[in-house]
Design a protein around this motif. Structure first.
Motif, mmCIF file in Angstrom:
data_model
loop_
_atom_site.group_PDB
_atom_site.id
_atom_site.type_symbol
_atom_site.label_atom_id
_atom_site.label_comp_id
_atom_site.label_asym_id
_atom_site.label_seq_id
_atom_site.Cartn_x
_atom_site.Cartn_y
_atom_site.Cartn_z
ATOM 1 N N HIS A 77 0.861 -1.186 0.000
ATOM 2 C CA HIS A 77 0.000 0.000 0.000
ATOM 3 C C HIS A 77 0.892 1.228 0.000
ATOM 4 C CE1 HIS A 77 -2.934 3.035 1.257
ATOM 5 N NE2 HIS A 77 -3.869 2.189 0.859
ATOM 6 N N VAL A 78 0.612 2.157 -0.907
ATOM 7 C CA VAL A 78 1.417 3.376 -1.028
ATOM 8 C C VAL A 78 0.481 4.577 -1.134
ATOM 9 C CG1 VAL A 78 3.159 4.625 -2.355
ATOM 10 C CG2 VAL A 78 3.233 2.121 -2.251
ATOM 11 N N THR A 79 0.661 5.524 -0.232
ATOM 12 C CA THR A 79 -0.083 6.788 -0.291
ATOM 13 C C THR A 79 0.915 7.926 -0.454
ATOM 14 O OG1 THR A 79 -1.960 6.022 1.038
ATOM 15 C CG2 THR A 79 -1.574 8.396 0.947
ATOM 16 N N THR A 80 0.714 8.718 -1.484
ATOM 17 C CA THR A 80 1.640 9.810 -1.807
ATOM 18 C C THR A 80 0.895 11.125 -1.899
ATOM 19 O OG1 THR A 80 3.157 8.354 -3.007
ATOM 20 C CG2 THR A 80 3.267 10.703 -3.527
ATOM 21 N N ILE A 81 1.476 12.166 -1.311
ATOM 22 C CA ILE A 81 0.985 13.538 -1.464
ATOM 23 C C ILE A 81 2.051 14.314 -2.236
ATOM 24 C CG2 ILE A 81 0.309 15.663 -0.289
ATOM 25 C CD1 ILE A 81 -0.606 13.976 2.072
ATOM 26 N N TYR A 82 1.623 14.979 -3.301
ATOM 27 C CA TYR A 82 2.546 15.748 -4.139
ATOM 28 C C TYR A 82 2.543 17.208 -3.699
ATOM 29 C CZ TYR A 82 2.323 11.591 -7.070
ATOM 30 O OH TYR A 82 2.379 10.298 -7.519
ATOM 31 N N PHE A 83 3.742 17.734 -3.456
ATOM 32 C CA PHE A 83 3.888 19.110 -3.002
ATOM 33 C C PHE A 83 4.202 20.067 -4.141
ATOM 34 C CE2 PHE A 83 5.493 17.684 1.474
ATOM 35 C CZ PHE A 83 4.209 17.269 1.777
ATOM 36 N N SER A 84 5.088 19.626 -5.038
ATOM 37 C CA SER A 84 5.587 20.506 -6.090
ATOM 38 C C SER A 84 5.782 19.725 -7.381
ATOM 39 C CB SER A 84 6.936 21.136 -5.689
ATOM 40 O OG SER A 84 6.856 21.779 -4.446
ATOM 41 N N VAL A 85 5.753 20.449 -8.487
ATOM 42 C CA VAL A 85 6.068 19.845 -9.778
ATOM 43 C C VAL A 85 7.576 19.648 -9.863
ATOM 44 C CG1 VAL A 85 6.024 20.191 -12.281
ATOM 45 C CG2 VAL A 85 4.065 20.887 -10.895
ATOM 46 N N SER A 86 7.996 18.475 -10.324
ATOM 47 C CA SER A 86 9.428 18.209 -10.467
ATOM 48 C C SER A 86 9.866 18.426 -11.911
ATOM 49 C CB SER A 86 9.754 16.781 -10.030
ATOM 50 O OG SER A 86 9.064 15.851 -10.835
ATOM 51 N N LYS A 87 11.178 18.443 -12.097
ATOM 52 C CA LYS A 87 11.763 18.599 -13.420
ATOM 53 C C LYS A 87 12.632 17.380 -13.734
ATOM 54 C CE LYS A 87 11.915 23.653 -13.052
ATOM 55 N NZ LYS A 87 12.793 24.858 -13.093
ATOM 56 N N ILE A 88 12.983 17.214 -14.979
ATOM 57 C CA ILE A 88 13.887 16.138 -15.365
ATOM 58 C C ILE A 88 15.273 16.435 -14.789
ATOM 59 C CG2 ILE A 88 14.991 14.963 -17.309
ATOM 60 C CD1 ILE A 88 12.518 15.778 -18.980
ATOM 61 N N GLY A 89 15.818 15.484 -14.070
ATOM 62 C CA GLY A 89 17.132 15.694 -13.477
ATOM 63 C C GLY A 89 17.272 14.980 -12.146
ATOM 64 N N PRO A 90 18.339 15.283 -11.405
ATOM 65 C CA PRO A 90 18.633 14.584 -10.148
ATOM 66 C C PRO A 90 17.582 14.848 -9.071
ATOM 67 C CG PRO A 90 20.556 15.772 -10.972
ATOM 68 C CD PRO A 90 19.390 16.247 -11.767
ATOM 69 N N VAL A 91 17.309 13.820 -8.267
ATOM 70 C CA VAL A 91 16.452 13.947 -7.095
ATOM 71 C C VAL A 91 17.093 13.183 -5.948
ATOM 72 C CG1 VAL A 91 14.289 14.259 -8.374
ATOM 73 C CG2 VAL A 91 15.050 11.942 -7.777
ATOM 74 N N ARG A 92 16.757 13.551 -4.729
ATOM 75 C CA ARG A 92 17.216 12.862 -3.527
ATOM 76 C C ARG A 92 15.979 12.256 -2.848
ATOM 77 N NH1 ARG A 92 21.525 13.125 0.195
ATOM 78 N NH2 ARG A 92 22.756 13.181 -1.733
ATOM 79 N N ILE A 93 16.080 10.985 -2.456
ATOM 80 C CA ILE A 93 14.984 10.270 -1.803
ATOM 81 C C ILE A 93 15.425 9.873 -0.400
ATOM 82 C CG2 ILE A 93 13.445 8.274 -1.887
ATOM 83 C CD1 ILE A 93 13.937 8.253 -4.957
#
Length: 309
Positions: A77-93
């Motif tokens: 089960h996965v529940t996600t809330i999106y805060f901001s639009v992302s762009k193509i490129g590096p992300v940190r998780i």
């Protein structure tokens, strides 16, 4: 040694696996850090697809669980809330444990891009291969499932529009145009069809998370008298539940979204994913519910109907 175990990563052999690669960086104060780079093909317009971002987070959490030598390796089960639009490129998780249990573990994860928080997710992990308990018979499960045209391998894949969803170039689609048209005529907003990665990647929990958010917004199937203009439909939150593990070797699955309510620009969409197994038929493997907002853009009203999913 968790630092050592985190670094054991299988080499990808499919485009989707290449797109959701994560790399362990460090673990500090109970929070594991992973780096990833969003793939330029898994986008809507110019921004990474929300369901795809869900898969990146879930994959980081799977790596985290594996490094803990946990038997609870499946995000059920996965529940996600999106805060901001992302762009193509590096992300940190970032991944941390909220609660450990014998049959389930709850993880909390956040995705960052620069100094911006993109999303946060709460994931329940279990072990799909060891689940035991009461189950509806397959006849009842199939009766409760939503209808979609039967899958036929000899049917030619549908034409796809690469302008908005670039990832469809890696997939074959068989849209259920009849169901969508009938839905439109009866003001029932449906978006559905069968799909398969062109490289025949087998279904797994990660691809189910992707498929649960895959169809174009169902409100675009409504008559123009109801929804006169196209627009942007960003997801604010989505919850996906894995009903059962996909059959080993299965590659074909349906993705279905239905919107029943649109009020003052805010809507819900209920999703259902079925697998197809030759000689066995179809069965529901995942369900979802999301909330999104509809921002109409009048300039998009000239888009031809054929470009709608």
């Amino acid at each position: 040694d968790n630092q050592q175990q985190h670094q054991v990563v299988a080499m990808p052999s499919f485009i989707f696996d290449d797109a959701i690669q994560v790399k362990f960086v460090e673990e500090k104060d109970g929070k594991a850090q992973f780096d990833a780079s969003t793939h330029p093909d898994f986008v809507v317009g110019n921004n990474p697809h929300g369901g795809y971002l869900n898969c990146l987070v879930a994959n980081a959490c799977i790596h985290f669980q594996n490094a803990q030598n946990s038997e609870l390796k499946d995000p059920i089960h996965v529940t996600t809330i999106y805060f901001s639009v992302s762009k193509i490129g590096p992300v940190r998780i970032q991944v941390q444990v909220i609660k450990k249990g014998k049959s389930s573990t709850i993880l909390h994860s956040k995705m960052f891009q620069g100094d911006k928080t993109i999303l946060q997710s709460d994931l329940i992990f279990g072990n799909l291969s060891k689940e035991k308990g009461a189950s509806f018979p397959i006849e009842i499960r199939n009766k409760n499932a939503a209808h979609i045209m039967p899958f036929r391998r000899d049917r030619e894949p549908s034409p796809t529009n690469l302008d908005v969803q670039k990832f469809v170039k890696h997939m074959n689609w068989w849209y259920d145009h009849d169901a969508q048209q009938k839905g439109s005529e009866s003001y029932d907003a449906l978006s559905l069809g069968w799909s398969e990665f062109k490289d025949k990647r087998p279904l797994d929990v990660l691809s189910l998370l992707f498929l649960a958010d895959l169809p174009r917004p169902p409100i675009f199937q409504m008559p123009k008298s109801v929804v006169p203009h196209w627009g942007w439909v960003p997801t604010m939150t989505i919850s996906t539940q894995i009903i059962k593990a996909p059959t080993s070797g299965a590659t074909v699955a349906s993705a279905r979204l239905q919107t029943r309510y649109l009020n003052e620009g805010r809507l819900e969409a209920d999703g259902e994913v079925k697998e197809y197994v030759e000689g066995k038929g179809e069965e529901v493997v995942a369900i979802s519910r999301q909330m999104a907002v509809f921002n109409p853009v009048k300039a998009m009203a000239s888009n031809p109907i054929k470009s709608r999913l």
